[in-house]
Design an enzyme around this catalytic site. Structure first.
Site, PDB file in Angstrom:
ATOM      1  N   GLU A   1       0.673  -1.443   0.022  1.00 20.79           N
ATOM      2  CA  GLU A   1       0.003  -0.039  -0.064  1.00 20.79           C
ATOM      3  C   GLU A   1       1.079   1.426  -0.111  1.00 20.79           C
ATOM      4  O   GLU A   1       0.657   2.075   0.892  1.00 20.79           O
ATOM      5  CB  GLU A   1      -0.920  -0.037   1.173  1.00 20.79           C
ATOM      6  CG  GLU A   1      -2.142  -1.130   1.116  1.00 20.79           C
ATOM      7  CD  GLU A   1      -3.186  -0.949   2.238  1.00 20.79           C
ATOM      8  OE1 GLU A   1      -2.990   0.167   2.705  1.00 20.79           O
ATOM      9  OE2 GLU A   1      -3.931  -1.754   2.290  1.00 20.79           O
TER      10      GLU A   1
ATOM     11  N   GLU B   1      -5.419  -8.849   1.206  1.00 17.65           N
ATOM     12  CA  GLU B   1      -6.144  -8.111   2.316  1.00 17.65           C
ATOM     13  C   GLU B   1      -7.666  -7.831   2.035  1.00 17.65           C
ATOM     14  O   GLU B   1      -7.716  -7.141   0.953  1.00 17.65           O
ATOM     15  CB  GLU B   1      -5.458  -6.733   2.668  1.00 17.65           C
ATOM     16  CG  GLU B   1      -4.211  -7.011   3.210  1.00 17.65           C
ATOM     17  CD  GLU B   1      -3.573  -5.854   4.079  1.00 17.65           C
ATOM     18  OE1 GLU B   1      -4.450  -4.875   4.522  1.00 17.65           O
ATOM     19  OE2 GLU B   1      -2.361  -5.735   4.021  1.00 17.65           O
TER      20      GLU B   1
END
Ligand code: GCO
Length: 478
Positions: free
Chosen positions: A208, A389
């Site tokens: 991320e 995720e």
């Protein structure tokens, strides 16, 4: 405190004494989770492709603890969480889920769930206390124990190289605002490829980068706590450059491993049928998705993104000739992290159209996962995908039926995407364990497995029992 904002809106707005556990005794051959034969695949539900990688995710700072043990150096998250006012209740990752000391217990829990794949991250400053130089053998040993333990249990290790915990020693030299940081990262990555590459076949470079840019450098609610949009854009470019250099570093070792980035992506929708909302959605899509996907998968920032920056924006100078080609070095896979969509108005504001969770930014919209996965295939081709995720916090302790419903819907959306031709190879639930949820400290519980905050004792939640059945049947019940 809102942990995660959509970027554009955000812009507007003690040393323990315990020793490392000893080497683990030999494991029996991996077997079924419970000893009872699994139900017939797809008995009354969705069937995933054979070999689908059902998994769970964690990250180093969020679970390991042992922050000052066996020679580990501090990371920006150690520094940040120890400063007053940065985390809820002043929580830190000093002990976290104590995974460092309980690694064998956690490995057995994974085996009992029947996990096929485990996605974890390596703490850069545990293996390189100064971020560079000689390896810390004791720190590296931990990852050997973990990886060996996974393999002994028939679980595939998926190693992330950077999950936000920049070594403090490198932060002191400028961290990601400094171009050299990209090379420091690639050097560290190559040391890991040489050290663990005969056992780890799948590597993820960055977790991320968008969140690092938005929360770490723009709003400052994450480490290193910078609030400078111009510096944020420079850091974002250096992160992407680091990704590309690490891909090259793996190729240079001659090892076979697969490598890619882990990007959190949000499908963006106009909040209404107005042309203004459509325009805003296209603009936000660039910031949320294309700014990360295009360089990594197409080797080029989106048209107009760089040129659209103010003439004196430092990021213009930061992007040097040839950088985009480095960033676009061919990846073997893309790791997708999906939590929420974004609905945007003609004024550029964001509206919430669906229920949220304890994490107020997490708007629950499983169809968004289908839209995201099919869009990646449409716009970026058939690169293998794995979800690294997806999950939610629950306040229901071990009776987390809300999490079961959430996951069931997202698994169904993933299944639809596979049926639509998407090459989705795995789904890793966030998270295996309750853990340190960054600025929210321990106030949010994201785990399939409950971790007692005083004793660190583990207890499987209802969702873990349910997930075990999903894995055994290779798909959720209908
Ligand atoms: C992220 C991180 C995880 C979080 C999870 C829940 O996506 O922000 O990768 O570390 O804990 O997403 O917020």
């Amino acid at each position: 405190m809102r942990r995660r904002h959509v970027l554009t809106l955000a812009a507007a707005g003690a040393a323990a004494t315990a020793c490392s556990p000893p080497e683990e005794p030999a494991q029996p051959a991996p077997s079924g989770a419970t000893g009872t034969p699994p139900p017939k695949p797809g008995a009354a539900g969705l069937v995933f492709p054979a070999g689908f990688a059902w998994g769970a995710s964690t990250s180093a700072y969020q679970v390991e603890g042992a922050a000052a043990e066996d020679g580990r150096g501090p990371s920006v998250w150690d520094t940040f969480s120890h400063q007053a006012g940065h985390t809820r209740g002043g929580d830190t990752g000093d002990v976290a889920a104590d995974h460092y000391h309980r690694v064998y217990e956690d490995l057995d829990l994974m085996r009992d769930l029947g996990l096929k794949s485990y996605r974890f991250s390596i703490s850069w400053s545990r293996v390189l206390p100064q971020g560079r130089g000689a390896l810390n053998a004791k720190g590296l040993d931990f990852y050997h124990r973990l990886v060996d333990g996974l393999l002994a249990r028939g679980i595939v290790p998926v190693a992330t190289l950077f999950h936000w915990d920049t070594p403090q020693a490198l932060q002191d030299k400028g961290g990601w605002e400094q171009r050299d940081c990209a090379q420091w990262f690639a050097d560290y990555a190559q040391q890991m490829f040489y050290s663990l590459g005969d056992k780890v076949a799948t590597w993820l470079t960055l977790n991320e980068p968008k969140t690092v840019v938005s929360l770490g450098y723009t709003t400052g609610v994450h480490a290193p706590g910078r609030k400078d949009r111009r510096a944020a854009d420079v850091a974002g470019h250096h992160l992407l450059l680091a990704h590309g250099l690490a891909v090259r570093a793996l190729r240079a070792t001659g090892r076979k491993g697969a490598i890619g980035a882990a990007l959190n992506l949000s499908p963006v929708y106009p909040a209404d049928g107005s042309p203004g909302a459509a325009r805003q959605a296209a603009a936000l899509d660039v910031e949320e998705n294309r700014r990360w996907l295009d360089p990594v998968l197409l080797g080029k920032y989106p048209d107009g993104w760089l040129d659209g920056q103010p003439a004196n924006a430092p990021v213009r100078a930061a992007v040097r000739p040839g950088d985009e080609a480095v960033i676009g070095e061919r990846s073997d896979l893309l790791a997708v992290q999906y939590y929420n969509p974004a609905f945007v108005t003609a004024q550029g504001g964001r509206v919430t159209k669906h229920p949220t969770t304890q994490a107020s930014w997490l708007e629950v919209y499983p169809d968004g996962l289908f839209d995201l996965l099919t869009r990646i295939k449409r716009d970026y081709g058939d690169i293998p995908l794995t979800i690294t995720e997806n999950g939610m916090p629950s306040t229901n302790d071990v009776r987390d039926d809300d999490r079961i419903a959430f996951l069931r819907e997202h698994f169904a959306a993933a299944h639809r995407a596979i049926q639509a031709g998407v090459r989705l190879q795995g789904f890793h639930v966030w998270s295996l364990l309750d853990n340190f949820e960054w600025a929210e400290g321990y106030s949010q519980r994201w785990g399939l497995i409950r971790v007692d905050q005083d004793t660190r004792d583990r207890r499987r939640k209802a969702s873990a029992e349910w997930y075990r059945g999903v894995i055994a049947r290779n798909g959720p019940d209908a």
